[in-house]
Design an enzyme around this catalytic site. Structure first.
Site, PDB file in Angstrom:
ATOM      1  N   HIS A  63      33.352  38.273  42.663  1.00 45.77           N
ATOM      2  CA  HIS A  63      34.854  38.317  42.857  1.00 45.77           C
ATOM      3  C   HIS A  63      35.609  37.064  43.299  1.00 45.77           C
ATOM      4  O   HIS A  63      36.738  36.875  42.463  1.00 45.77           O
ATOM      5  CB  HIS A  63      34.956  39.279  44.343  1.00 45.77           C
ATOM      6  CG  HIS A  63      36.389  39.039  44.723  1.00 45.77           C
ATOM      7  ND1 HIS A  63      37.127  39.860  44.130  1.00 45.77           N
ATOM      8  CD2 HIS A  63      37.032  38.442  45.668  1.00 45.77           C
ATOM      9  CE1 HIS A  63      38.608  39.513  44.979  1.00 45.77           C
ATOM     10  NE2 HIS A  63      38.392  38.522  45.611  1.00 45.77           N
TER      11      HIS A  63
ATOM     12  N   ASP B  51      28.544  16.450  36.146  1.00 43.79           N
ATOM     13  CA  ASP B  51      28.690  15.345  37.084  1.00 43.79           C
ATOM     14  C   ASP B  51      27.723  14.214  36.936  1.00 43.79           C
ATOM     15  O   ASP B  51      26.650  14.213  36.463  1.00 43.79           O
ATOM     16  CB  ASP B  51      28.756  16.012  38.390  1.00 43.79           C
ATOM     17  CG  ASP B  51      29.392  15.116  39.447  1.00 43.79           C
ATOM     18  OD1 ASP B  51      29.956  14.021  39.076  1.00 43.79           O
ATOM     19  OD2 ASP B  51      29.358  15.428  40.690  1.00 43.79           O
TER      20      ASP B  51
ATOM     21  N   CYS C  45      35.478  44.766  43.320  1.00 44.22           N
ATOM     22  CA  CYS C  45      36.713  45.507  43.706  1.00 44.22           C
ATOM     23  C   CYS C  45      37.077  46.900  42.880  1.00 44.22           C
ATOM     24  O   CYS C  45      37.670  47.550  43.655  1.00 44.22           O
ATOM     25  CB  CYS C  45      38.080  44.553  43.367  1.00 44.22           C
ATOM     26  SG  CYS C  45      38.082  43.017  44.208  1.00 44.22           S
TER      27      CYS C  45
ATOM     28  N   ASP D  83      36.770  21.487  39.638  1.00 43.13           N
ATOM     29  CA  ASP D  83      35.567  22.130  40.206  1.00 43.13           C
ATOM     30  C   ASP D  83      35.286  22.095  41.567  1.00 43.13           C
ATOM     31  O   ASP D  83      35.950  21.448  42.277  1.00 43.13           O
ATOM     32  CB  ASP D  83      34.176  21.365  39.650  1.00 43.13           C
ATOM     33  CG  ASP D  83      33.968  20.300  40.442  1.00 43.13           C
ATOM     34  OD1 ASP D  83      34.677  19.026  40.479  1.00 43.13           O
ATOM     35  OD2 ASP D  83      32.888  20.177  41.317  1.00 43.13           O
TER      36      ASP D  83
ATOM     37  N   CYS E 167      37.235  42.843  39.154  1.00 42.07           N
ATOM     38  CA  CYS E 167      35.718  42.521  39.206  1.00 42.07           C
ATOM     39  C   CYS E 167      34.875  43.807  39.775  1.00 42.07           C
ATOM     40  O   CYS E 167      35.479  44.651  40.168  1.00 42.07           O
ATOM     41  CB  CYS E 167      35.368  41.280  39.935  1.00 42.07           C
ATOM     42  SG  CYS E 167      35.123  41.857  41.933  1.00 42.07           S
TER      43      CYS E 167
ATOM     44  N   CYS F 291      42.306  42.891  41.562  1.00 41.36           N
ATOM     45  CA  CYS F 291      41.259  42.328  40.843  1.00 41.36           C
ATOM     46  C   CYS F 291      40.435  43.331  40.133  1.00 41.36           C
ATOM     47  O   CYS F 291      40.212  44.613  40.400  1.00 41.36           O
ATOM     48  CB  CYS F 291      40.253  41.718  42.068  1.00 41.36           C
ATOM     49  SG  CYS F 291      38.871  40.731  41.217  1.00 41.36           S
TER      50      CYS F 291
END
Lengths: 378, 378
Positions: free
Chosen positions: B339, B96, B313, B270, B310, B308
């Site tokens: 997550h 940015d 999870c 983003d 991850c 999920c």
């Protein structure tokens, strides 16, 4: 017997002086000793995923009866399948009995012959812990190694205070042994007390040996007595412990403490020093202790410790770690905790290899020599 | 041309209505679009190791000129080998330009035709950012995608204010283009401004297209105008942007925002929502938004989101995540940020697959239907 995974056994593989390289077989896997157990007080090694803890080489972690009984509760953890599943640690877990934390954290504690009544430091609610309840909680947590409930004797203590406190702990040790439900591959450890008085330590060791435990811990040290006194107590106490059981020095210590204690026959350790240091910018390295907040790291393109294989050392310049701590970014504690635990685990592995090679003395001397300025700016 | 890794190119692979599935080739690797870029403001995606960010499937992350110029400094990062090496992210990085943060964070800012003078929120030191300096900083950081310096128009703004602000940003866009040093595989994006006024957005889009950029961002949205207004601006603005360049909606948004914007032809996003939510217990799941501090999770043995993959999870009961947040343990934010980013990346991958399959509309409807109670207790 020794190789049966379902049986809790300790086996000495090699000795070097008083130092031992060994292996503990448990229901949840093997632990090679000497071993350092990262502290996972509330069911998490602070700032570390379970995968990260495993990546450092740790085989066993510590949980805490006091914290877990208050939050989230032992019955709740049992209903959720036990602490192993809760915290994603299928390997061995040792749980502290809560005695130490009640003395240091709880409010308005009242000790009697049968146990201790105290108020939670979280919400002030009244709780009671007895040897039987401490053992039951650790059973609910599914601890691989359960610790007997003890009173961690205050320091300093008079001989009379230390004796009374030790005798109480020995009564509780017997009650803990009675309450413990043996299961294959699970063990119960007793805790030697007696403050800085060798004859009380001897009486305690004898009382525990008489009761009979799967391992023997030495408690009530590293509480302000100084390293020399602590090592003197080890010199007189460790030889009194059964040779065929693991020996665990509770709450110790710095890398220098670990070397000195292993040289005196200790097999197991736990301590918050590497994890707490990881959160405050204090790094343990091959070249001694470093404070990553120090400005000299601001432009340092080199690794924190070239001998270390952790992500902090292999993936980033030291300047990045400095930046994270200056910016109060969570990744600073995450990476440095990882590094410190990796350092501790490597130290333990290296000591084990040195014992097996019969050169622990040389290893200790070389390791200490490399700590050029152990406290230079920490 | 398109397949040359050393050239910055965008290629549309499939379309479904206005939505596009594409691929950006850069000097640091490929980015499949639509893409969500985790926010790594100060050179770290908060509470995540770089490995963890990669594990979520993210291909590109965002850094911030404003933060990094103040600490640790762009010249310092350049001397250390650039931002990629600093933060262990060899993949593409978009930075940015700093315009937004100067407006929202800096003290005593003074805008003029050539740039902005401001005081650091960290130590009050005076700094100046011009288009040329913003571009130079991003060059020093070694940003794969550099953003032109803009003024993020305040909201609400009158038409006159919005026009003046947009015109300033267009002057700065031209100056940014002039200052940018092209390198193979690196790109410069312009930023459309104009607040909620379609004719100003049109003028801005035309001005930027005239200058010519490697990609086009839409800025100044999700600043309080509401989703309906934001989407109306996309409806009128996106069709004005070159079809052969990536389109990036800055600072957006919720999963619902992402779906709606992809349906309107946006390729890149983003937003701090998944990472900030991860630190406060706000979980994005297949079944909507959940607040993990809610007592209903205290005994929940099931996974937070069965869909999920991850660690939060697949390795832990929801009750563990609840416990971590109640105990203020760092691992709570670590696991939930992981997550949430995994959820966002999966959403992007699933949208891409749906576009390629020509069924984005059905996917969007099914996904929204599954969010039974999107804000039930969050």
């Amino acid at each position: 017997m020794d190789s049966a995974v379902s049986s809790f056994t300790y086996r000495t593989i090699a000795t070097d002086g008083l130092a031992r390289a060994g292996a503990i077989a448990t229901a949840h896997g093997a632990v090679e000793t000497p071993a350092f157990m990262p502290v996972g007080t509330t069911g998490t090694v602070k700032a570390m995923t379970a995968d990260a803890v495993r990546a450092t080489g740790a085989a066993i972690v510590l949980g805490n009866t006091y914290h877990l009984m208050l939050r989230p509760g032992a019955e709740r953890i049992a209903a959720l399948g036990g602490l192993h599943r809760f915290m994603d640690w299928p390997g061995p877990i040792l749980t502290d009995s809560g005695g130490f934390q009640i003395m240091s954290l709880a409010k308005l504690r009242k000790l009697d012959a049968d146990g201790v009544t105290f108020q939670s430091h979280i919400d002030g609610a009244t709780h009671r812990l007895t040897p039987a309840r401490a053992i039951a909680i650790q059973h609910l947590l599914d601890a691989t190694i359960t610790m007997a409930l003890d009173e961690c004797t205050q320091f300093p203590a008079t001989h009379d205070q230390a004796r009374a406190s030790m005798q109480l702990s020995m009564r509780w040790a017997a009650a803990s042994r009675q309450a413990f439900v043996p299961r294959p591959g699970y063990g119960l450890f007793g805790i030697v007390q007696g403050s800085v008085f060798p004859e009380l330590r001897r009486a305690s060791a004898e009382a525990l040996t008489e009761i009979g435990f799967d391992g023997y811990a030495i408690g009530g040290l590293a509480v302000g007595e100084g390293q020399a006194t602590m090592l003197a107590i080890l010199d007189t106490t460790v030889p009194l412990l059964p040779h065929d059981r693991p020996r665990y020095l509770m709450g110790v210590g710095t890398p220098d403490d670990l070397i000195a204690a292993v040289q005196r026959g200790i097999d197991m350790f736990d301590c918050v020093i590497p994890t707490r240091g990881g959160r405050t910018g204090r790094a343990f390295t091959t070249h001694g202790i470093r404070n990553l907040r120090n400005a000299r790291f601001a432009d340092d393109a080199g690794p924190l410790d070239a001998a270390c294989d952790c992500p902090a050392c292999t993936r980033h310049p030291s300047a990045y770690l400095h930046h994270l701590f200056k910016s109060a970014e969570m990744l600073g504690p995450m990476l440095l905790t990882w590094h410190n635990l990796a350092y501790y685990q490597r130290l333990m592995r290296d000591m084990r290899a040195a014992i097996i090679a019969g050169r622990l003395h040389e290893f200790a001397a070389a390791t200490r020599a490399a700590w050029q300025a152990p406290e230079d700016d920490a």
